[in-house]
Design a protein around this motif. Structure first.
Motif, PDB file in Angstrom:
ATOM      1  N   TYR A  63       0.851  -1.192   0.000  1.00 39.59           N
ATOM      2  CA  TYR A  63       0.000   0.000   0.000  1.00 39.59           C
ATOM      3  C   TYR A  63       0.882   1.236   0.000  1.00 39.59           C
ATOM      4  O   TYR A  63       1.857   1.301   0.774  1.00 39.59           O
ATOM      5  CB  TYR A  63      -0.897  -0.009   1.250  1.00 39.59           C
ATOM      6  CG  TYR A  63      -1.675  -1.291   1.380  1.00 39.59           C
ATOM      7  CD1 TYR A  63      -2.945  -1.413   0.835  1.00 39.59           C
ATOM      8  CD2 TYR A  63      -1.104  -2.411   2.000  1.00 39.59           C
ATOM      9  CE1 TYR A  63      -3.638  -2.613   0.906  1.00 39.59           C
ATOM     10  CE2 TYR A  63      -1.783  -3.614   2.066  1.00 39.59           C
ATOM     11  CZ  TYR A  63      -3.052  -3.707   1.525  1.00 39.59           C
ATOM     12  OH  TYR A  63      -3.728  -4.903   1.583  1.00 39.59           O
ATOM     13  N   THR A  64       0.533   2.220  -0.832  1.00 37.39           N
ATOM     14  CA  THR A  64       1.402   3.402  -0.963  1.00 37.39           C
ATOM     15  C   THR A  64       1.647   4.068   0.396  1.00 37.39           C
ATOM     16  O   THR A  64       2.787   4.384   0.731  1.00 37.39           O
ATOM     17  CB  THR A  64       0.787   4.419  -1.946  1.00 37.39           C
ATOM     18  OG1 THR A  64      -0.556   4.715  -1.550  1.00 37.39           O
ATOM     19  CG2 THR A  64       0.786   3.872  -3.369  1.00 37.39           C
ATOM     20  N   GLY A  65       0.573   4.268   1.162  1.00 35.53           N
ATOM     21  CA  GLY A  65       0.718   4.951   2.454  1.00 35.53           C
ATOM     22  C   GLY A  65       1.537   4.160   3.460  1.00 35.53           C
ATOM     23  O   GLY A  65       2.226   4.739   4.310  1.00 35.53           O
ATOM     24  N   THR A  66       1.464   2.838   3.351  1.00 37.75           N
ATOM     25  CA  THR A  66       2.252   1.973   4.231  1.00 37.75           C
ATOM     26  C   THR A  66       3.734   2.126   3.919  1.00 37.75           C
ATOM     27  O   THR A  66       4.567   2.285   4.830  1.00 37.75           O
ATOM     28  CB  THR A  66       1.825   0.507   4.047  1.00 37.75           C
ATOM     29  OG1 THR A  66       0.458   0.397   4.405  1.00 37.75           O
ATOM     30  CG2 THR A  66       2.669  -0.426   4.899  1.00 37.75           C
ATOM     31  N   ALA A  67       4.062   2.101   2.638  1.00 32.98           N
ATOM     32  CA  ALA A  67       5.464   2.266   2.236  1.00 32.98           C
ATOM     33  C   ALA A  67       5.967   3.649   2.664  1.00 32.98           C
ATOM     34  O   ALA A  67       7.085   3.789   3.169  1.00 32.98           O
ATOM     35  CB  ALA A  67       5.600   2.102   0.730  1.00 32.98           C
ATOM     36  N   LEU A  68       5.115   4.654   2.490  1.00 33.84           N
ATOM     37  CA  LEU A  68       5.506   6.020   2.866  1.00 33.84           C
ATOM     38  C   LEU A  68       5.814   6.102   4.363  1.00 33.84           C
ATOM     39  O   LEU A  68       6.831   6.658   4.769  1.00 33.84           O
ATOM     40  CB  LEU A  68       4.381   7.003   2.512  1.00 33.84           C
ATOM     41  CG  LEU A  68       4.690   8.474   2.796  1.00 33.84           C
ATOM     42  CD1 LEU A  68       5.701   9.018   1.784  1.00 33.84           C
ATOM     43  CD2 LEU A  68       3.413   9.322   2.757  1.00 33.84           C
ATOM     44  N   SER A  69       4.935   5.507   5.189  1.00 31.02           N
ATOM     45  CA  SER A  69       5.090   5.625   6.645  1.00 31.02           C
ATOM     46  C   SER A  69       6.162   4.699   7.192  1.00 31.02           C
ATOM     47  O   SER A  69       6.956   5.090   8.046  1.00 31.02           O
ATOM     48  CB  SER A  69       3.778   5.271   7.354  1.00 31.02           C
ATOM     49  OG  SER A  69       2.723   6.021   6.841  1.00 31.02           O
ATOM     50  N   ALA A  70       6.171   3.449   6.720  1.00 26.45           N
ATOM     51  CA  ALA A  70       6.986   2.425   7.374  1.00 26.45           C
ATOM     52  C   ALA A  70       8.364   2.248   6.736  1.00 26.45           C
ATOM     53  O   ALA A  70       9.298   1.825   7.404  1.00 26.45           O
ATOM     54  CB  ALA A  70       6.245   1.087   7.361  1.00 26.45           C
ATOM     55  N   VAL A  71       8.507   2.561   5.462  1.00 29.99           N
ATOM     56  CA  VAL A  71       9.783   2.308   4.770  1.00 29.99           C
ATOM     57  C   VAL A  71      10.469   3.619   4.370  1.00 29.99           C
ATOM     58  O   VAL A  71      11.600   3.882   4.752  1.00 29.99           O
ATOM     59  CB  VAL A  71       9.572   1.415   3.527  1.00 29.99           C
ATOM     60  CG1 VAL A  71      10.887   1.200   2.782  1.00 29.99           C
ATOM     61  CG2 VAL A  71       8.962   0.064   3.928  1.00 29.99           C
ATOM     62  N   VAL A  72       9.751   4.444   3.623  1.00 31.03           N
ATOM     63  CA  VAL A  72      10.343   5.708   3.154  1.00 31.03           C
ATOM     64  C   VAL A  72      10.484   6.699   4.312  1.00 31.03           C
ATOM     65  O   VAL A  72      11.422   7.497   4.346  1.00 31.03           O
ATOM     66  CB  VAL A  72       9.467   6.318   2.019  1.00 31.03           C
ATOM     67  CG1 VAL A  72      10.012   7.653   1.557  1.00 31.03           C
ATOM     68  CG2 VAL A  72       9.351   5.335   0.853  1.00 31.03           C
TER      69      VAL A  72
END
Ligand code: PBE
Length: 275
Positions: A63-72
């Protein structure tokens, strides 16, 4: 016929929607003539991500928001396209991973309460929740206490601090706990069938803590280079999925006890993507 003889390793995280989406990707690839190895149900976000970086898997739905929050760990934006481009650029540069086009599923966190709680405390928004959170018990998944879009974000953006946080590895159990009143608030997911079925109230994120969470296949660039057809095959799913459809498919597994693989294939047949 496919350029590479290696099977394509399809992964997923550890909840129903992920199993179904992983099975859809696998079935689409098989239908196009690729050999597939399934590594469904790997674990949480960071485990699946690491498996992808290591090459233990070649793709999984994220999920885009998941990647933004948790990875990026980038700045939260309400702009879906901007979030997509931010994670796509970052993954490409940092990991040589490619975000294909997202589907219409935007599966964000939905902070849910029972209707009696919403009525008693006049809760419509997360700002409303902040006034009574100190008296309420929250139930959430294992990632929620640490993620920027979890408890830390609720605290910094809304000043929300609960009386207690109870951890649930299986999402379904959070809804049982709400029913039994052992928790008052749960971090639902927008595509959970339970939110509608149980008449729960999803509180509005009035200060924009949560980013958009559109789901897309994230694929190792090396695999796309070796198998150029994979992009088109996986992106064929795009316009056919939205939150309402996903809720129904999730219910077919969790309520009707069908296998995720069967649910995925029946849906792909219904929309004419596989025979
Ligand atoms: N979400 C909602 C969770 C699950 C569904 C996208 C915020 C996640 O996997 O990150």
């Amino acid at each position: 016929s496919p350029a590479s003889a290696d099977p394509i390793k399809v992964g997923s995280k550890n909840f129903t929607e992920q199993y179904i989406l992983g099975e859809m990707y696998a079935a689409l690839l098989e239908n196009a003539g690729f050999e597939v190895e399934r590594k469904i149900n790997l674990g949480g976000t960071l485990i699946a991500h690491q498996a992808l970086v290591n090459g233990d898997i070649d793709l999984y739905p994220e999920y885009t928001g998941t990647a933004l929050s948790a990875v990026v760990k980038g700045d939260i934006s309400p702009d879906a396209q901007k979030v997509y481009e931010t994670v796509k650029d970052f993954y490409s540069k940092e990991f040589k991973l490619t975000w294909l086009k997202p589907t219409g599923i935007n599966n964000g966190y939905a902070m849910v309460v029972r209707k009696d709680t919403a009525d008693a405390d006049g809760l419509k928004t997360l700002s409303d929740l902040s006034k009574v959170a100190g008296t309420l018990v929250m139930g959430g998944g294992p990632e929620f206490p640490d993620r920027a879009d979890g408890l830390p974000g609720l605290k910094s953006v809304y000043g929300i601090e609960f009386k207690e946080f109870k951890q649930f590895a299986k999402l379904g159990l959070r809804y049982d706990a709400l029913d039994q009143k052992s928790i008052d608030v749960a971090n639902g997911y927008a595509t959970d069938w339970q939110i509608g079925a149980k008449g729960l109230v999803a509180l509005e994120d009035d200060k924009g803590l949560f980013p958009p969470y559109f789901v897309a296949p994230v694929v190792r660039q090396q695999v796309l280079d070796a198998n150029p057809k994979v992009t088109e095959v996986l992106e064929s799913l795009g316009s056919h999925l939205d939150n309402g459809t996903m809720r129904k498919l999730n219910a077919q597994v969790e309520v009707d006890h069908q296998e995720p693989e069967d649910v995925a294939k029946a849906f792909l047949k219904e929309i004419g993507l596989i025979k």
